[in-house]
Design an enzyme around this catalytic site. Structure first.
Site, PDB file in Angstrom:
ATOM      1  N   ARG A   1      -5.232  10.572   4.070  1.00  0.00           N
ATOM      2  CA  ARG A   1      -4.235  11.586   4.377  1.00  0.00           C
ATOM      3  C   ARG A   1      -3.024  11.520   3.446  1.00  0.00           C
ATOM      4  O   ARG A   1      -2.405  12.537   3.134  1.00  0.00           O
ATOM      5  CB  ARG A   1      -3.817  11.383   5.838  1.00  0.00           C
ATOM      6  CG  ARG A   1      -2.976  12.472   6.358  1.00  0.00           C
ATOM      7  CD  ARG A   1      -2.392  12.149   7.693  1.00  0.00           C
ATOM      8  NE  ARG A   1      -1.562  13.263   8.103  1.00  0.00           N
ATOM      9  CZ  ARG A   1      -0.353  13.479   7.643  1.00  0.00           C
ATOM     10  NH1 ARG A   1       0.177  12.656   6.775  1.00  0.00           N
ATOM     11  NH2 ARG A   1       0.331  14.522   8.058  1.00  0.00           N
TER      12      ARG A   1
ATOM     13  N   LYS B   1       0.836  -1.211   0.000  1.00  0.00           N
ATOM     14  CA  LYS B   1       0.000   0.000   0.000  1.00  0.00           C
ATOM     15  C   LYS B   1       0.869   1.258   0.000  1.00  0.00           C
ATOM     16  O   LYS B   1       0.647   2.177  -0.791  1.00  0.00           O
ATOM     17  CB  LYS B   1      -0.901   0.012   1.251  1.00  0.00           C
ATOM     18  CG  LYS B   1      -1.582   1.343   1.496  1.00  0.00           C
ATOM     19  CD  LYS B   1      -2.536   1.311   2.665  1.00  0.00           C
ATOM     20  CE  LYS B   1      -1.934   1.619   4.009  1.00  0.00           C
ATOM     21  NZ  LYS B   1      -1.536   3.025   4.216  1.00  0.00           N
ATOM     22  N   ASN B   2       1.855   1.296   0.899  1.00  0.00           N
ATOM     23  CA  ASN B   2       2.605   2.538   1.055  1.00  0.00           C
ATOM     24  C   ASN B   2       3.623   2.769  -0.063  1.00  0.00           C
ATOM     25  O   ASN B   2       4.318   3.777  -0.070  1.00  0.00           O
ATOM     26  CB  ASN B   2       3.247   2.597   2.447  1.00  0.00           C
ATOM     27  CG  ASN B   2       2.170   2.789   3.512  1.00  0.00           C
ATOM     28  OD1 ASN B   2       1.031   3.164   3.185  1.00  0.00           O
ATOM     29  ND2 ASN B   2       2.492   2.511   4.762  1.00  0.00           N
TER      30      ASN B   2
ATOM     31  N   ASP C   1       3.646   0.599  12.341  1.00  0.00           N
ATOM     32  CA  ASP C   1       2.519  -0.182  11.822  1.00  0.00           C
ATOM     33  C   ASP C   1       2.531  -1.635  12.298  1.00  0.00           C
ATOM     34  O   ASP C   1       1.523  -2.324  12.223  1.00  0.00           O
ATOM     35  CB  ASP C   1       2.523  -0.146  10.283  1.00  0.00           C
ATOM     36  CG  ASP C   1       2.354   1.265   9.775  1.00  0.00           C
ATOM     37  OD1 ASP C   1       1.457   1.952  10.275  1.00  0.00           O
ATOM     38  OD2 ASP C   1       3.139   1.693   8.921  1.00  0.00           O
TER      39      ASP C   1
ATOM     40  N   ASP D   1      -6.425  12.675  12.498  1.00  0.00           N
ATOM     41  CA  ASP D   1      -7.024  11.363  12.285  1.00  0.00           C
ATOM     42  C   ASP D   1      -6.855  10.564  13.567  1.00  0.00           C
ATOM     43  O   ASP D   1      -6.523  11.132  14.602  1.00  0.00           O
ATOM     44  CB  ASP D   1      -6.416  10.659  11.069  1.00  0.00           C
ATOM     45  CG  ASP D   1      -4.918  10.427  11.215  1.00  0.00           C
ATOM     46  OD1 ASP D   1      -4.403  10.603  12.340  1.00  0.00           O
ATOM     47  OD2 ASP D   1      -4.283  10.066  10.227  1.00  0.00           O
TER      48      ASP D   1
HETATM   49  N1  EPU Z   1       5.870  14.570  11.067  1.00  0.00           N
HETATM   50  C1  EPU Z   1       5.961  15.913  11.365  1.00  0.00           C
HETATM   51  N2  EPU Z   1       5.934  16.800  10.320  1.00  0.00           N
HETATM   52  C2  EPU Z   1       5.845  16.414   9.030  1.00  0.00           C
HETATM   53  C3  EPU Z   1       5.734  15.028   8.735  1.00  0.00           C
HETATM   54  C4  EPU Z   1       5.760  14.130   9.777  1.00  0.00           C
HETATM   55  O1  EPU Z   1       6.069  16.288  12.518  1.00  0.00           O
HETATM   56  O2  EPU Z   1       5.844  17.269   8.144  1.00  0.00           O
HETATM   57  C5  EPU Z   1       5.909  13.599  12.173  1.00  0.00           C
HETATM   58  C6  EPU Z   1       4.616  12.823  12.303  1.00  0.00           C
HETATM   59  O3  EPU Z   1       3.665  13.516  13.045  1.00  0.00           O
HETATM   60  C7  EPU Z   1       5.076  11.560  12.984  1.00  0.00           C
HETATM   61  C8  EPU Z   1       6.489  11.352  12.386  1.00  0.00           C
HETATM   62  O4  EPU Z   1       6.879  12.610  11.860  1.00  0.00           O
HETATM   63  O5  EPU Z   1       5.216  11.769  14.351  1.00  0.00           O
HETATM   64  C9  EPU Z   1       6.569  10.313  11.295  1.00  0.00           C
HETATM   65  O6  EPU Z   1       5.580  10.491  10.343  1.00  0.00           O
HETATM   66  P1  EPU Z   1       5.796  10.151   8.805  1.00  0.00           P
HETATM   67  O7  EPU Z   1       5.720  11.427   8.058  1.00  0.00           O
HETATM   68  O8  EPU Z   1       6.988   9.289   8.602  1.00  0.00           O
HETATM   69  O9  EPU Z   1       4.501   9.322   8.518  1.00  0.00           O
HETATM   70  P2  EPU Z   1       3.711   9.374   7.193  1.00  0.00           P
HETATM   71  O10 EPU Z   1       4.686   9.544   6.090  1.00  0.00           O
HETATM   72  O11 EPU Z   1       2.570  10.310   7.294  1.00  0.00           O
HETATM   73  C10 EPU Z   1       3.911   6.850   6.584  1.00  0.00           C
HETATM   74  C11 EPU Z   1       2.955   5.719   6.315  1.00  0.00           C
HETATM   75  C12 EPU Z   1       2.285   5.299   7.608  1.00  0.00           C
HETATM   76  C13 EPU Z   1       3.356   4.894   8.594  1.00  0.00           C
HETATM   77  C14 EPU Z   1       4.369   6.044   8.784  1.00  0.00           C
HETATM   78  C15 EPU Z   1       5.528   5.691   9.665  1.00  0.00           C
HETATM   79  C16 EPU Z   1       2.217   6.166   4.085  1.00  0.00           C
HETATM   80  C17 EPU Z   1       1.099   6.519   3.201  1.00  0.00           C
HETATM   81  N3  EPU Z   1       1.946   6.150   5.368  1.00  0.00           N
HETATM   82  O12 EPU Z   1       3.112   7.907   7.099  1.00  0.00           O
HETATM   83  O13 EPU Z   1       1.475   4.186   7.301  1.00  0.00           O
HETATM   84  O14 EPU Z   1       2.760   4.594   9.827  1.00  0.00           O
HETATM   85  O15 EPU Z   1       4.903   6.441   7.501  1.00  0.00           O
HETATM   86  O16 EPU Z   1       6.245   4.636   9.136  1.00  0.00           O
HETATM   87  O17 EPU Z   1       3.308   5.873   3.614  1.00  0.00           O
HETATM   88  C18 EPU Z   1      -0.448   2.840   7.452  1.00  0.00           C
HETATM   89  O18 EPU Z   1      -0.011   2.228   6.485  1.00  0.00           O
HETATM   90  O19 EPU Z   1      -1.446   2.466   8.103  1.00  0.00           O
HETATM   91  C19 EPU Z   1       0.231   4.049   7.862  1.00  0.00           C
HETATM   92  C20 EPU Z   1      -0.305   4.895   8.701  1.00  0.00           C
END
Ligand code: EPU
Length: 417
Positions: free
Chosen positions: A92, A22-23, A304, A116
């Site tokens: 998101r 998915k990711n 995850d 969320d």
């Molecule tokens: N964060 C910030 N600022 C930003 C971006 C992130 O503070 O601009 C913080 C977030 O709040 C969090 C941390 O950094 O505390 C890590 O977040 P990250 O940005 O890595 O998460 P994401 O990219 O939004 C992806 C996956 C998630 C997975 C996370 C962590 C996708 C679509 N989603 O999310 O997957 O949990 O990385 O590995 O790639 C899922 O598949 O169910 C899922 C939620």
């Protein structure tokens, strides 16, 4: 309705095919905005989040067509570079269109992702990085309005190795003028998969999959075919399932090299896992042993995996302490549901203390998010009586035919819509 019913059915057996990640596929779909022509994504999972991303692309004027596990995407006519509230609110991850839209069209209007079930998830790192490449942003009526007069290569140091911020910056840098470096980049295999497709499209990226990614901007990219990597979170779900219910299964298509830490951790709890010709072989014949778990960005234990590990700990012998280091805000919400099934868990901030119990009892529980829903369903494999996971559509967001795959392993599971 919209529930998943699970009943205990003894040790699991047989084999299960892991779908595409998915990711990864969500970002690959966003990357199709970078070039004209027809892309074909092979091994594209049939999951709700992919449908949302296709709806989003179609709302911009892109054509998407599915044939089995192939997804054809063609981006030929005019594109409306806008991601509306209705779609971003459903997913998101839609924010990953921001980088490619800016890179190719010099402007984008993307609804701000709200909170969320993980709490607030900011996008400041995405915006800061794109700003360093020359983009400017205004926030109006809940939308990020972005523009640039051609992006310029830059050196961006991320405060935290955010997965989607890395994806966005990578997709922006490939068409920027000059060289870019992303330091403290996310190292997830899905980032490397995105870079592999971008390079096939004509991009010049090196270092993806490490914490320093270097990009030499190019003028133009072209459409390609690409095969999505297998979903490591889904693969780990089946390893957890066999740990919880016992038995012996093969997990077809799984890549153990993407799962080193989680295999080590589940191994330490008593699940035997080894690579097989076609994926992974996993078995468990005794009660699991507790261990401590701390989530970290890749190659650490992914956040995850945590709900899966918490369910494993809930039925293990001993006590395990779980520490959430990635989403420190509210990622234990589902624990209250697991406690309704008899689990003994105490949470304190971003820690949880899980004391294993000999048995759980089936109950009506609610899935707050995708991974929580799956973790509750796995608990149902060994809970006395029936477990009804409500709001099971969360599970459909990231798992293709979850109930069917569980049944294929001998479990009793039924999806009601
Ligand atoms: N964060 C910030 N600022 C930003 C971006 C992130 O503070 O601009 C913080 C977030 O709040 C969090 C941390 O950094 O505390 C890590 O977040 P990250 O940005 O890595 O998460 P994401 O990219 O939004 C992806 C996956 C998630 C997975 C996370 C962590 C996708 C679509 N989603 O999310 O997957 O949990 O990385 O590995 O790639 C899922 O598949 O169910 C899922 C939620």
């Amino acid at each position: 309705m919209d529930s998943l019913l699970v009943r205990p059915s003894g040790p699991l057996s047989g084999s299960v095919q892991v779908s595409g990640a998915k990711n990864s596929v969500l970002k690959l779909l966003a990357a199709t905005l970078l070039a004209r022509g027809e892309f074909v994504l092979h091994n594209a999972p049939r999951i709700a989040d992919v449908e949302v991303m296709c709806d989003l692309l179609m709302s911009m004027g892109v054509d998407t067509r599915r044939s089995g596990s192939d997804l054809a995407v063609s981006c030929s006519g005019d594109i409306v570079p806008e991601a509306p509230y209705e779609l971003v609110e459903r997913m998101r991850a839609s924010i990953v269109v921001l980088g490619p839209l800016l890179a190719r069209f010099g402007r984008a209007r993307v609804s701000m992702p709200g909170g969320d079930n993980f709490g607030t998830r900011p996008i400041d790192m995405h915006l800061k990085g794109l700003e360093m490449m020359g983009a400017t942003f205004d926030i109006h009526h809940g939308y990020v309005e972005a523009s640039c007069d051609g992006l310029l290569g830059a050196r961006v140091v991320l405060e935290f190795p955010s997965h989607t911020a890395t994806d966005n910056l990578l997709m922006a840098a490939v068409l920027a003028k000059g060289a870019s470096t992303i330091e403290n980049a996310a190292r997830e295999p899905e980032v490397a998969d995105l870079a592999a497709m971008l390079n096939r499209m004509g991009a010049r990226i090196s270092g993806a999959g490490t914490s320093t990614i270097e990009v030499e901007g190019v003028e133009e990219l072209s459409a390609v075919e690409h095969t999505v990597i297998p979903d490591r979170i889904e693969a780990a779900t089946w390893v957890a399932a066999v740990g919880i219910a016992g038995g012996e299964i093969t997990i077809e298509g799984a890549r153990s090299d993407h799962m080193d830490m989680v295999i080590q951790k589940m191994g330490a709890m008593g699940v035997r896992v080894s690579p097989s010709r076609s994926g992974l072989w996993a078995s468990c014949s005794r009660r699991l042993q507790s261990t401590d778990v701390a989530t970290l960005p890749y190659p650490g234990i992914a956040t995850d995996y945590k709900p899966l590990l918490v369910t494993m700990l809930a039925v293990s012998e001993g006590i395990g302490i779980v520490t959430e280091n990635v989403f420190r805000d509210n990622r234990f919400a589902y624990v209250a549901e697991l406690m309704r099934m008899g689990a003994d868990v105490r949470t304190e901030g971003h820690h949880a203390v899980v004391r294993g119990v000999p048995r759980l009892s089936g109950a009506r529980v609610k899935a707050h998010d995708l991974r929580a829903g799956v973790a509750l369903a796995l608990a149902g494999l060994v809970a006395e009586g029936e477990t009804e996971v409500q709001e099971a559509s969360h599970i459909d967001r990231g798992y293709e035919d979850f109930a069917g795959k569980l049944r294929g392993l001998g479990a009793e599971a039924e999806r009601r819509r």
